[in-house]
Scaffold this motif. Structure first.
Motif, short mmCIF file in Angstrom:
data_model
loop_
_atom_site.label_atom_id
_atom_site.label_comp_id
_atom_site.label_asym_id
_atom_site.label_seq_id
_atom_site.Cartn_x
_atom_site.Cartn_y
_atom_site.Cartn_z
N VAL A 397 0.80 -1.22 0.00
CA VAL A 397 0.00 0.00 0.00
C VAL A 397 0.84 1.28 0.00
CG1 VAL A 397 -1.74 1.30 1.26
CG2 VAL A 397 -1.98 -1.16 1.01
N GLN A 400 2.20 1.79 -3.33
CA GLN A 400 1.16 2.12 -4.30
C GLN A 400 0.76 3.60 -4.17
OE1 GLN A 400 -2.75 0.42 -3.68
NE2 GLN A 400 -2.96 0.00 -5.86
N LEU A 401 0.59 4.05 -2.92
CA LEU A 401 0.22 5.45 -2.71
C LEU A 401 1.27 6.37 -3.31
CD1 LEU A 401 -1.07 5.33 0.97
CD2 LEU A 401 -2.41 5.91 -1.05
N ARG A 404 1.41 6.18 -7.24
CA ARG A 404 0.27 6.86 -7.84
C ARG A 404 0.43 8.37 -7.74
NH1 ARG A 404 -1.03 3.16 -10.69
NH2 ARG A 404 -2.74 1.73 -10.30
N ARG A 405 0.94 8.79 -6.61
CA ARG A 405 1.11 10.23 -6.41
C ARG A 405 2.10 10.79 -7.45
NH1 ARG A 405 -0.60 14.15 -4.30
NH2 ARG A 405 0.66 15.99 -4.01
N LEU A 408 0.59 10.85 -10.88
CA LEU A 408 -0.41 11.88 -11.11
C LEU A 408 0.26 13.23 -11.39
CD1 LEU A 408 -3.47 12.00 -11.09
CD2 LEU A 408 -3.34 12.94 -8.79
N ARG A 663 -2.77 18.15 2.47
CA ARG A 663 -3.52 16.90 2.48
C ARG A 663 -3.95 16.51 3.88
NH1 ARG A 663 -2.20 13.74 -1.99
NH2 ARG A 663 -1.91 11.86 -0.83
N LEU A 666 -7.21 14.56 4.18
CA LEU A 666 -7.11 13.21 3.63
C LEU A 666 -6.33 12.30 4.57
CD1 LEU A 666 -7.63 11.47 1.08
CD2 LEU A 666 -5.31 12.03 0.42
N MET A 669 -8.36 11.39 7.45
CA MET A 669 -9.37 10.42 7.05
C MET A 669 -8.75 9.03 6.94
SD MET A 669 -10.76 8.59 4.50
CE MET A 669 -9.67 9.16 3.21
N GLN B 93 -12.52 12.24 0.93
CA GLN B 93 -12.15 11.00 1.57
C GLN B 93 -11.46 10.03 0.63
OE1 GLN B 93 -15.79 9.00 2.58
NE2 GLN B 93 -16.88 10.34 1.20
N LEU B 94 -11.60 10.23 -0.65
CA LEU B 94 -10.94 9.33 -1.59
C LEU B 94 -9.53 9.85 -1.85
CD1 LEU B 94 -13.88 8.73 -4.07
CD2 LEU B 94 -13.11 7.28 -2.20
N VAL B 95 -8.59 8.91 -1.93
CA VAL B 95 -7.21 9.31 -2.19
C VAL B 95 -7.11 9.72 -3.65
CG1 VAL B 95 -4.82 8.57 -2.12
CG2 VAL B 95 -6.47 7.65 -0.47
N PRO B 96 -6.77 10.98 -3.92
CA PRO B 96 -6.88 11.48 -5.29
C PRO B 96 -5.99 10.76 -6.30
CG PRO B 96 -5.84 13.11 -3.86
CD PRO B 96 -6.34 12.01 -2.99
N GLU B 97 -4.88 10.18 -5.81
CA GLU B 97 -3.96 9.56 -6.77
C GLU B 97 -4.43 8.17 -7.20
OE1 GLU B 97 -2.78 10.38 -3.70
OE2 GLU B 97 -1.92 12.33 -4.15
N LEU B 98 -5.18 7.51 -6.33
CA LEU B 98 -5.56 6.13 -6.64
C LEU B 98 -6.82 6.11 -7.51
CD1 LEU B 98 -5.06 4.43 -3.15
CD2 LEU B 98 -3.44 4.67 -5.03
N THR B 99 -6.97 5.06 -8.30
CA THR B 99 -8.21 4.92 -9.06
C THR B 99 -9.32 4.57 -8.09
OG1 THR B 99 -7.91 2.56 -9.38
CG2 THR B 99 -6.91 3.99 -11.02
N GLU B 102 -9.00 1.13 -6.80
CA GLU B 102 -7.93 1.01 -5.79
C GLU B 102 -8.36 1.64 -4.48
OE1 GLU B 102 -4.02 1.02 -8.75
OE2 GLU B 102 -4.91 2.90 -8.08
N LEU B 106 -8.57 -0.28 -0.92
CA LEU B 106 -7.59 0.17 0.07
C LEU B 106 -7.79 -0.44 1.47
CD1 LEU B 106 -5.13 2.03 0.40
CD2 LEU B 106 -6.69 3.88 0.99
N GLU B 119 -8.90 -6.33 -5.06
CA GLU B 119 -9.49 -5.56 -6.16
C GLU B 119 -10.68 -6.29 -6.75
OE1 GLU B 119 -6.44 -4.17 -8.81
OE2 GLU B 119 -5.62 -2.81 -7.28
N ARG B 138 -9.82 8.22 -11.78
CA ARG B 138 -9.38 8.81 -10.52
C ARG B 138 -10.53 9.64 -9.94
NH1 ARG B 138 -4.01 9.06 -12.84
NH2 ARG B 138 -2.83 7.44 -11.77
N ARG B 154 -16.40 1.63 -0.50
CA ARG B 154 -15.20 1.42 0.29
C ARG B 154 -15.54 1.15 1.76
NH1 ARG B 154 -10.80 5.97 0.91
NH2 ARG B 154 -12.42 6.78 2.27
#
Lengths: 759, 226, 180
Positions: A397, A400-401, A404-405, A408, A663, A666, A669, B93-99, B102, B106, B119, B138, B154
């Motif tokens: 995880v 992955q975070l 992805r960051r 993006l 962030r 986020l 959260m 609340q959703l992680v902006p980088e992940l689809t 994903e 999570l 998944e 995303r 989720r």
């Protein structure tokens, strides 16, 4: 034309740069400090040549070396004998002086010449004499009374150890120089073309990351600014006004930074005299950036800030309801990104044979090529980041975070590490060049430190027994051997030169392999590389014109390098085989073994030597000789690289902290849904490590390329300096760890549950 | 009557000078949907955060399934939030980088479920919440209603026993809000999960079985005299 | 509106009397001040209502002053009257459109009589929500027409509740005004 409205917009933007509560102030402060550090570095760099010039000018003014020019003794002449010795590794500039008339020249920094038994010392030397270490140096002044202090204009720098000692025994035959004025001698030895190249490239390598750093420093708080601009649009500002406000804000922040930078420089300047870097110290007043460059920096930095702000605005659309990125991320085109590094290589590769030419054009071409190549890392980095990261998926995880960051917004990530890439690439390139040319500047001296650690040569000192007694008795000396010697020619005064050396069997054994030896023996030795045949029974003409016949009993022996590494043609004679009186004036050479546990042993030897003769230097033997200038440059580069990386790490840290703050909701959260904090910590680490890793890959590639090009240029064999690569990668890793470690406290604080409340 | 799933009694909590909860109490049975009503600043979000083990109350007792959340270590509470609770917030609340896929996967991945399996299950929940089409997108590329349904997916993907929803429709128009509420309550009833629903909207609260009103940090538990 | 009004005018008078005994004209003046904004109550209505309450034992004549006319009597609330007011206030109104006037009257009276007005609002909200739950359930199971009808009702009920919330939030302000 700028109307009143435009000015109002600019002023409004400027006010926004510094208002806005604690957040606003923090941002303004960060920008100012960041820009300030960069500006101070730039100004310092521009001031260095001037500072060294000032130092050089003072050196020229007191120059007392005369090559070949003869001055007749008169009322306006002075005899000077240089004493260039060392004290605990620091050079000491000593001069014995004897005026030959009432109008004898007075060296700069002195009001009057010291009389016999008087000495005028530099402030640093005075402090040394007053310190507990004083007694270790005092004997070298021959018991003279300190009667004055050398003023600043007579010194190269505030920490120079120097003295002028009055000595009425000086004669022009004892090695003293006759002067009718100080200064006006030959200019000092400049830097050769290769060293010039190095210095130029070092400036490029160190200043480029600072420029990159400045570029990112003026963008601190970019996201928040975008939001603020959106709010302005909402209340009726049009796009032009928004641009002007942003410009005003950027310029104000940068100007504040310039002010801070000048402040840093002024403050730092006061610290400069406290520092001695590589035996060089300069006065605070020497650090004076040229006005033109100062003006250029003061104008260029705000202009750069405005430019960066405008470029950043171009990429986004500021609308009343928020900021949107323009379009979807474009596929990065490769060709123009390759243009710069290709141009750099194109410039660098044809330049060859620098070693021979004086390099008038290449002096500019090489740094220009290096700049292009290094800027190439900046342009290629986003593309490479994209390429390498685009296909990554999966993994744990945190990974992955992070991936992805970076996927993006690879541009931001790349921007963060641009500076590192440039600095590391430059460092690798330079260090490779150093490793490659080190052979040129570091030479094996041939000295054998296992046999002796110090050598003293008296130019006219026939009483060897006394010399050996005095030097051998110095503290820390474990053994002493000595010989007397004189030059001679085989046959006539024009015959091949040889050395006649007189000493006991033990002393002579340092110069030849003697199978057996007893007093009364004579040995013939020759340098196999340059043999001179001295047959037994040959007649030798000694330096003073007297003649001496080699005993017919002389035997041939194999020459052996003396501890100082020399092989000689000559005759080794035991005292029983020669009457010293027939050999004219004799030099004595003494080899000393020192107790390795007594670090000051050599200082005691110097004192003992001074007791015999104030002008005789003591040589410390060393297996290699490194050109001191080269050593300075190398150390300067190492320090510069570390300082640059610290700067860049700071800007990365600021970037990361800002990102975390943005962030916070986020993050709170994620913790609320049960994410472990360690997971978040790791993702911060990866998020930093990933771009740095990519940056390092690129930097290593480009650094090796730059290094190879530079090596080719100086015609040195190209080899990859793996330790340098390892060192650079290690520094990068260290940066990642430091940035992550320092951002963790904020992460912990932001992920406290209260984070969910703030909105 | 069986023991309640989650009981809170005598909760006190202050943030600096601000008193957020004063002697608040609440109980939730399994499968129950409870609305927590109150004006903004009444303390209803703090109550939810306490119940979910995000915020530790200064005083009071919160028992979930026989375990006291107040005395529980941070790590244990994190684990509980991962495994037994699900969360839906208003936004962000959703992680902006992940689809979206994903994002839904999570919580499972945090609970160490392998990626593929996680998944796959996430995909099923997206389908269930009628947002299959956004799986590869995303969060920034989907509408508010879709994003909120992804968030509900989720929250449900770990099959939690309690779902905490804080103004889940706060940022949505009525139609999308109704849809999210319908899907949320239906899915909760199907899986037997209890729902704690913090809202200030009556129409959203109408999806609950029962409401609790929070005013000035105090709860008023009004059983309707039916 | 007036129908609703008539239904609760008796309780309103009782509430006004609970604070202190009053003459008929005083009751009218108070009533008009607090509730009669658009349409002051008629004198005839006042005395008719008072005599109805008198008959029901909810009020009594505390004192009769000498002279002519109906205004000689001063009325006071009885125990039974107080109980009647309390029950009325505590009883939620059937949720229906245009309920505000009754609820408003109740709130003001609760404040005037020193009762917990917030309590009253909570009770009313619970009643509203109960109905809204039923409607939501019907909506879920019904066809589109049914859904639209239910939504109409739901939105009205929600509007009532919003008004209730607002009133609750401003009770202190209202109390200060009412007790002036």
């Amino acid at each position: 034309m700028i109307g009143r409205g435009a000015v109002a917009d600019l002023v409004m933007g400027a006010r926004m740069a510094v208002t806005g509560g604690r957040e606003g102030w923090t941002r303004a402060l960060l920008t100012a400090v960041g820009v300030g550090i960069g500006v101070a570095m730039l100004l310092l760099a521009t001031a260095v040549p001037g500072a060294l010039d000032a130092r050089q000018a003072r050196g020229d003014a007191r120059d007392d070396l005369r090559m070949g020019e003869r001055v007749a003794a008169g009322p306006g002449t002075l005899l000077v004998h240089p004493v260039d010795i060392e004290f605990r590794g620091r050079p000491v500039r000593g001069r014995l002086v004897r005026p030959e008339g009432p109008a004898a020249p007075v060296p700069p920094g002195l009001t009057a010449l010291p009389g016999p038994g008087e000495v005028v010392v530099s402030p640093a030397l005075r402090r040394l004499l007053d310190s507990p270490a004083g007694p270790l140096f005092a004997p070298r002044l021959g018991g003279a009374r300190v009667t004055g202090t050398i003023a600043d204009e007579g010194l190269a720098g505030p920490h120079e150890l120097a003295y002028y000692l009055g000595d009425d025994r000086l004669t022009d035959t004892s090695g003293a120089t006759r002067l009718d004025r100080f200064g006006g001698g030959l200019p000092g030895e400049g830097l050769g073309p290769v060293l010039m190249l190095l210095v130029a490239v070092i400036f490029v390598v160190l200043l480029l990351p600072i420029a990159v750093f400045l570029g990112s420093a003026v963008r601190y708080g970019g996201e928040r600014r975008d939001r603020r601009l959106a709010a302005l649009r909402l209340v009726g500002a049009d796009t032009t006004m928004v641009r002007r406000i942003a410009a005003g804000e950027a310029a104000a922040g940068a100007l504040l930074g310039v002010a801070v930078g000048i402040g840093f420089l002024l403050a730092g300047r006061q610290l400069v005299p406290l520092v001695t870097l590589y035996d060089i110290s300069v006065y605070a007043s020497d650090i004076r950036p040229p006005t033109a460059l100062l003006l250029a920096v003061v104008l260029a930095v705000p202009a750069l800030a405005v430019l960066v702000a405008m470029l950043a605005l171009r990429a986004v659309v500021v609308e009343p309801l928020g900021v949107t990125r323009r379009g979807t991320p474009v596929r990065r085109r490769l060709w123009w990104r390759l243009l710069l590094p290709a141009a750099g290589l194109a410039v660098l590769l044809p330049v060859a044979g620098l070693r021979d030419g004086d390099g008038g054009v290449t002096r500019w071409l090489v740094p220009a090529g290096a700049v292009l190549l290094l800027i190439g890392t900046v342009t290629l980095l986003p593309w490479l980041t994209d390429l390498l990261v685009r296909r990554l998926r999966g993994g744990p995880v945190p990974w992955q975070l992070a991936v992805r960051r970076v996927q993006l917004d690879s541009a931001t990530s790349a921007r963060l590490v641009n500076g590192i890439a440039v600095a590391v690439a430059g460092t690798i390139g330079l260090q490779m060049l150093f490793a490659g040319v080190a052979g040129d500047f570091t030479t094996a001296s041939g000295q054998d430190t296992s046999r002796a650690q110090a050598q003293v040569q008296f130019r006219d000192q026939p009483d060897l027994a006394r010399v050996l007694r005095q030097l051998g008795g110095a503290e820390g000396v474990t053994a002493a051997t000595g010989t007397l010697s004189t030059g001679a020619n085989v046959g006539s005064p024009d015959g091949p030169p040889v050395e006649i050396r007189v000493g006991d069997c033990a002393a002579l054994a340092e110069f030849a392999r003697l199978d057996r030896c007893a007093d009364g023996d004579t040995f013939l030795v020759s340098d196999p590389g340059d043999p001179v045949a001295v047959p037994a029974g040959a007649m030798l003409t000694v330096e003073d014109g007297s003649r001496w016949r080699v005993p017919t009993t002389a035997r041939t022996a194999q020459a052996r390098p003396d501890p100082a590494g020399w092989l000689q043609n000559g005759v080794l004679v035991t005292p029983g085989a020669v009457g010293t009186r027939t050999l004219g004036p004799l030099r004595s050479t003494v080899y000393l073994r020192l107790d390795p546990a007594a670090p000051d042993a050599v200082e005691h030897v110097r004192n003992a030597t001074a007791a015999i003769d104030l002008t005789t230097p003591v040589s410390v033997l060393s297996p290699t000789i490194e050109s001191p200038k080269f050593a300075d440059i190398r150390r300067g580069l190492a320090i510069g690289t570390v300082v640059t990386l610290v700067l860049i790490a700071t800007s990365m840290l600021v970037g990361t902290l800002e990102q975390l703050r943005e962030r916070r909701r986020l993050l709170a959260m994620l913790v609320a849904v049960g994410t472990r904090r360690s997971t978040l910590g790791w993702s911060v680490l990866w998020q930093t490590a990933l771009p740095v890793g990519v940056g390092l890959v690129l930097a290593v590639g480009f650094g090796l390329g730059l290094g190879a090009a530079l090596l080719r240029m100086v015609q040195a064999p190209v080899s990859i300096a793996w330790p340098v690569v390892g060192f650079s990668v290690g520094l990068g890793a260290l940066t990642v760890l430091a940035v992550t470690g320092l951002s963790l406290p904020l992460l912990w604080r932001l992920t406290r549950a209260d984070g969910l409340r703030t909105e | 009557m069986s023991a309640p799933l989650l009981v809170a009694e005598g909760l006190y909590r202050r943030f600096g000078e601000t008193v957020a909860l004063v002697d608040a109490a609440l109980r939730i049975d399994e499968g129950e949907v409870v609305a927590v009503l109150g004006s903004s600043g009444s303390g209803k979000s703090t109550l939810l955060h306490c119940l979910a083990g995000i915020v530790r109350p200064d005083r009071g007792r919160i028992v979930f399934d026989g375990q006291d959340l107040v005395t529980m270590s941070d790590a244990r509470r994190s684990a509980l939030r991962r495994d037994a609770f699900g969360f839906v917030f208003q936004f962000g609340q959703l992680v902006p980088e992940l689809t979206c896929l994903e994002n839904v996967a999570l919580p499972l991945r945090l609970a160490r479920v392998p990626r593929r399996a996680a998944e796959q299950r996430a995909g099923q929940w997206l389908e269930r919440l009628e947002v299959t089409e956004v799986a590869g997108k995303r969060p920034g590329e989907v509408s508010g209603g879709q994003g909120q349904r992804v968030a509900v997916a989720r929250a449900l993907v770990t099959r939690p026993r309690v779902i905490f929803a804080d103004e889940p429709t706060g940022a949505l128009d009525s139609l999308n809000g109704e849809r999210v509420m319908r899907l949320l309550t239906e899915a909760a009833r199907d899986t037997g999960a209890a729902v704690v629903l913090v809202t200030h909207e009556a129409r959203v609260a109408a999806y609950s079985d029962r409401e609790v009103v929070v005013r000035d940090g105090r709860t008023r538990n009004l059983e309707v005299a039916a | 509106m007036c129908i609703v009004l008539r239904m609760s005018i008796g309780q309103t008078f009782l509430g006004l009397l609970e604070a202190t005994p009053r003459h008929g004209y005083d009751i009218k003046r108070r009533y008009d001040e607090h509730f009669g904004h658009a349409r002051p109550v008629a004198y005839g209505q006042v005395y008719a209502t008072l005599s109805r309450l008198l008959r029901g034992g909810l009020v009594e004549v505390e004192a009769v002053e000498p002279g002519e006319g109906p205004d000689r009597k001063r009325y006071a609330i009885t125990e039974a009257g107080v109980t009647d007011v309390a029950q009325w206030l505590a009883r939620p109104e059937q949720p229906e459109p245009y309920l505000q006037s009754v609820l408003y009257t109740k709130v003001v009276l609760a404040l005037l009589t020193g009762r917990q007005a917030a309590e009253l609002l909570d009770v009313q909200r619970a009643e509203h929500l109960r109905l809204m739950r039923d409607l939501t359930r019907r909506k879920r199971d019904g066809d589109l027409a049914e859904q639209l009808i239910c939504d109409h009702a739901l939105f009205h009920l929600e509007a009532d509740l919003r008004w209730l919330e607002l009133t609750t939030a401003r009770l202190d302000e209202l109390a200060a005004q009412v007790r002036r």
